[in-house]
Design a protein around this motif. Structure first.
Motif, PDB file in Angstrom:
ATOM      1  N   LEU A   1      -5.315   4.289  -7.378  1.00 50.24           N
ATOM      2  CA  LEU A   1      -5.173   3.778  -5.449  1.00 50.24           C
ATOM      3  C   LEU A   1      -6.488   3.464  -4.664  1.00 50.24           C
ATOM      4  CD1 LEU A   1      -4.501   7.008  -3.267  1.00 50.24           C
ATOM      5  CD2 LEU A   1      -3.369   4.933  -3.804  1.00 50.24           C
ATOM      6  N   ILE A   2      -7.717   3.703  -6.165  1.00 50.58           N
ATOM      7  CA  ILE A   2      -9.072   3.158  -5.666  1.00 50.58           C
ATOM      8  C   ILE A   2      -9.734   1.195  -5.890  1.00 50.58           C
ATOM      9  CG2 ILE A   2     -11.263   3.504  -6.671  1.00 50.58           C
ATOM     10  CD1 ILE A   2     -11.277   5.673  -5.789  1.00 50.58           C
TER      11      ILE A   2
ATOM     12  N   GLU B   1      -6.925  -4.942  -2.897  1.00 52.08           N
ATOM     13  CA  GLU B   1      -6.459  -6.094  -1.765  1.00 52.08           C
ATOM     14  C   GLU B   1      -7.926  -6.661  -0.664  1.00 52.08           C
ATOM     15  OE1 GLU B   1      -5.438  -1.670   1.203  1.00 52.08           O
ATOM     16  OE2 GLU B   1      -3.989  -2.113   1.257  1.00 52.08           O
ATOM     17  N   ALA B   2      -9.451  -5.947  -1.243  1.00 49.89           N
ATOM     18  CA  ALA B   2     -10.165  -6.649  -0.757  1.00 49.89           C
ATOM     19  C   ALA B   2     -10.235  -8.488  -1.837  1.00 49.89           C
ATOM     20  CB  ALA B   2     -11.081  -5.924  -1.059  1.00 49.89           C
ATOM     21  N   PHE B   3     -10.089  -8.510  -2.591  1.00 53.31           N
ATOM     22  CA  PHE B   3     -10.094  -9.863  -3.193  1.00 53.31           C
ATOM     23  C   PHE B   3      -8.823 -10.612  -2.467  1.00 53.31           C
ATOM     24  CE2 PHE B   3     -12.655  -7.850  -6.780  1.00 53.31           C
ATOM     25  CZ  PHE B   3     -13.938  -8.130  -6.279  1.00 53.31           C
TER      26      PHE B   3
ATOM     27  N   ASN C   1      -8.885  -9.591  -8.978  1.00 52.24           N
ATOM     28  CA  ASN C   1     -10.707 -10.329  -9.490  1.00 52.24           C
ATOM     29  C   ASN C   1     -10.784 -11.194 -10.715  1.00 52.24           C
ATOM     30  OD1 ASN C   1     -13.337 -10.241  -9.909  1.00 52.24           O
ATOM     31  ND2 ASN C   1     -13.624  -8.587 -10.510  1.00 52.24           N
TER      32      ASN C   1
ATOM     33  N   HIS D   1      -6.124  -0.336  -6.124  1.00 48.58           N
ATOM     34  CA  HIS D   1      -5.493  -0.889  -5.447  1.00 48.58           C
ATOM     35  C   HIS D   1      -6.414  -1.527  -4.382  1.00 48.58           C
ATOM     36  CE1 HIS D   1      -1.676  -2.067  -3.988  1.00 48.58           C
ATOM     37  NE2 HIS D   1      -2.268  -2.048  -2.350  1.00 48.58           N
ATOM     38  N   GLY D   2      -7.111  -0.463  -3.972  1.00 47.68           N
ATOM     39  CA  GLY D   2      -8.239  -0.813  -2.659  1.00 47.68           C
ATOM     40  C   GLY D   2      -8.710  -2.360  -3.011  1.00 47.68           C
ATOM     41  N   ARG D   3      -9.728  -2.681  -4.198  1.00 45.05           N
ATOM     42  CA  ARG D   3     -10.252  -3.283  -4.570  1.00 45.05           C
ATOM     43  C   ARG D   3      -9.300  -4.667  -4.856  1.00 45.05           C
ATOM     44  NH1 ARG D   3     -12.483   0.444  -9.243  1.00 45.05           N
ATOM     45  NH2 ARG D   3     -11.212  -1.300 -10.100  1.00 45.05           N
TER      46      ARG D   3
ATOM     47  N   ARG E   1       1.022  -1.205  -0.320  1.00 43.88           N
ATOM     48  CA  ARG E   1      -0.073  -0.023   0.383  1.00 43.88           C
ATOM     49  C   ARG E   1       0.406   0.971   0.454  1.00 43.88           C
ATOM     50  NH1 ARG E   1      -4.670   0.591   4.935  1.00 43.88           N
ATOM     51  NH2 ARG E   1      -4.479  -1.430   4.515  1.00 43.88           N
TER      52      ARG E   1
ATOM     53  N   ILE F   1       1.859   1.813  -3.066  1.00 50.07           N
ATOM     54  CA  ILE F   1       1.427   3.077  -3.993  1.00 50.07           C
ATOM     55  C   ILE F   1       0.670   3.945  -3.604  1.00 50.07           C
ATOM     56  CG2 ILE F   1      -0.979   2.696  -5.017  1.00 50.07           C
ATOM     57  CD1 ILE F   1      -0.451   1.344  -6.370  1.00 50.07           C
ATOM     58  N   VAL F   2       0.927   4.070  -2.465  1.00 43.77           N
ATOM     59  CA  VAL F   2       0.547   6.137  -1.909  1.00 43.77           C
ATOM     60  C   VAL F   2       1.972   7.011  -2.861  1.00 43.77           C
ATOM     61  CG1 VAL F   2       0.583   7.170   0.352  1.00 43.77           C
ATOM     62  CG2 VAL F   2      -0.601   5.188  -0.318  1.00 43.77           C
TER      63      VAL F   2
ATOM     64  N   MET G   1      -4.834   8.717  -8.952  1.00 45.52           N
ATOM     65  CA  MET G   1      -5.947   8.505  -7.652  1.00 45.52           C
ATOM     66  C   MET G   1      -7.309   6.826  -7.905  1.00 45.52           C
ATOM     67  SD  MET G   1      -6.899  11.780  -5.424  1.00 45.52           S
ATOM     68  CE  MET G   1      -6.679  13.169  -6.962  1.00 45.52           C
ATOM     69  N   ASP G   2      -7.032   7.147  -9.153  1.00 41.49           N
ATOM     70  CA  ASP G   2      -8.164   5.892  -9.864  1.00 41.49           C
ATOM     71  C   ASP G   2      -7.308   4.554  -9.095  1.00 41.49           C
ATOM     72  OD1 ASP G   2     -10.465   7.164 -10.833  1.00 41.49           O
ATOM     73  OD2 ASP G   2      -8.843   8.592 -12.408  1.00 41.49           O
TER      74      ASP G   2
ATOM     75  N   VAL H   1       1.691   7.498  -5.888  1.00 39.86           N
ATOM     76  CA  VAL H   1       0.780   8.781  -5.875  1.00 39.86           C
ATOM     77  C   VAL H   1       1.730  10.140  -5.943  1.00 39.86           C
ATOM     78  CG1 VAL H   1      -0.896  10.136  -5.452  1.00 39.86           C
ATOM     79  CG2 VAL H   1      -1.294   7.274  -6.137  1.00 39.86           C
TER      80      VAL H   1
END
Lengths: 240, 240
Positions: free
Chosen positions: A32-33, A39-41, A180, A35-37, A15, A18-19, A29-30, A22
């Protein structure tokens, strides 16, 4: 600094990459989002390289070695997460890295290019507005006449949306890395590695180093026996 | 502008709100990643308010109305995504909004405060470094002596990590909104609304408007019959 003993060390370190990406103007910024998706998968997949991913990595290694003109497509997140491994892979199979970002920004493309060079990449191409991939509308349609347009095999990790499909329609073979397995890219690619790019890249590189000793027939055999649909289904089951 | 007919209109509109929030200095880059994680879970939950979420919203409405001193904890993402609804809820149940962010930044706290005021909030509290929530280490331990410290019920949507648990240990009842039913916050809260905050907030407000006609015994009955564990399990099944 995150202590190595922290149970989420790798996830937090990734994480941070990625930060930082940026802040350097490499990732968006897209990104980052996205990347968060991921992370969840990854969390649902157990944050490990599963067997289905190992199979896909083996097939990807064989396809990269059999390719006449392999090209590696790089976006902001991939450049931020695995610059060293992208450079190594590129030099190992003589495949140029080609920068491709969703939101038009020549400045960001140049930053990604110099970031990759800093990590040892020798061949980094940029898209050329005079050359387009067919079947695509966004900024991602532009390509280099010396790279993706000429490629028979394109490695496109962390791809979003319809570009993998457009490349397939253009007659190319596509390898992707996507956490995903339900995504359009994962579903359309020739070979889908359902794994975190941070774990998958070193494994892909060591598979290629091993497979490069094999003769072409053996590599063709590996590919012939590989069933992407089957491993996609296994990864979806593992998710649920 | 995204056309309303786009199949992912709400998801893309919500994403834009967060990106704008970062540009305004309200949301953080970690907030963007957290939003991406939420997107993935929302996708797996069918991007709709499921029945288990409706049940939790009803119980949350009853608890907010029965509270002697309800307080609403607001972080960067919540402020970016639902400022109007937070202001409405605050004014409706006379619960102050209390700003609380993970990374220490007085500037960001003040920006969130004025953002909420712009959307009609009347009571916005900031944390005070002289007052702490017990059982917490990060910047999120600081609280307002007029807000969370005095509260019997705290509404903490999109909370990350161990703060919900610390509030519970301090003897408070906690309501959360969390798209990941497996998260520590979701697991520890008194009432967990497994839904997207953008969909849940208007429903919570209309439930409170309806339930406010009921007498206290009826509200107590609703709470008594509510089983958070059961709905958490249902949401986990729905995910898989």
């Amino acid at each position: 600094m995150i202590p190595k003993s922290h149970p989420r060390y790798t996830s937090l370190r990734t994480r941070n990459l990625i930060v930082k990406g940026v802040k350097k103007g490499i990732a968006s910024m897209d990104g980052l989002i996205a990347h968060g998706r991921g992370e969840a998968f990854d969390y649902l997949l157990g944050e490990k390289t599963n067997e289905f991913a190992e199979e896909s990595i083996g097939a990807a290694a064989a396809l990269m070695l059999l390719a006449k003109k392999p090209v590696i497509s790089v976006n902001g997140n991939t450049a931020a997460l695995a610059p060293k491994e992208l450079a190594r892979l590129s030099n190992l199979v003589q495949a140029p890295l080609e920068v491709n970002v969703f939101h038009p920004s020549k400045k960001r493309e140049l930053k990604i290019k110099s970031h990759l060079k800093k990590y040892g990449a020798k061949m980094v191409l940029l898209p050329d507005k005079n050359y387009k991939i067919r079947f695509l509308e966004s900024n991602r349609k532009y390509a280099s006449p010396e790279g993706i347009l000429k490629a028979d095999v394109v490695f496109v990790p962390l791809e979003d949306g319809d570009r993998a499909e457009a490349l397939i329609k253009s007659g190319k073979k596509v390898i992707t890395v996507d956490l995903n397995p339900l995504s359009r890219t994962a579903q359309k690619a020739t070979i889908t590695i359902v794994d975190n790019i941070v774990r998958a890249m070193p494994l892909l590189i060591s598979s290629i180093r091993e497979y490069r000793k094999y003769d072409k027939n053996k590599l063709k055999e590996i590919l012939k026996n590989y069933d992407n649909k089957k491993f996609l289904e296994e990864s979806i089951s593992s998710l649920r």
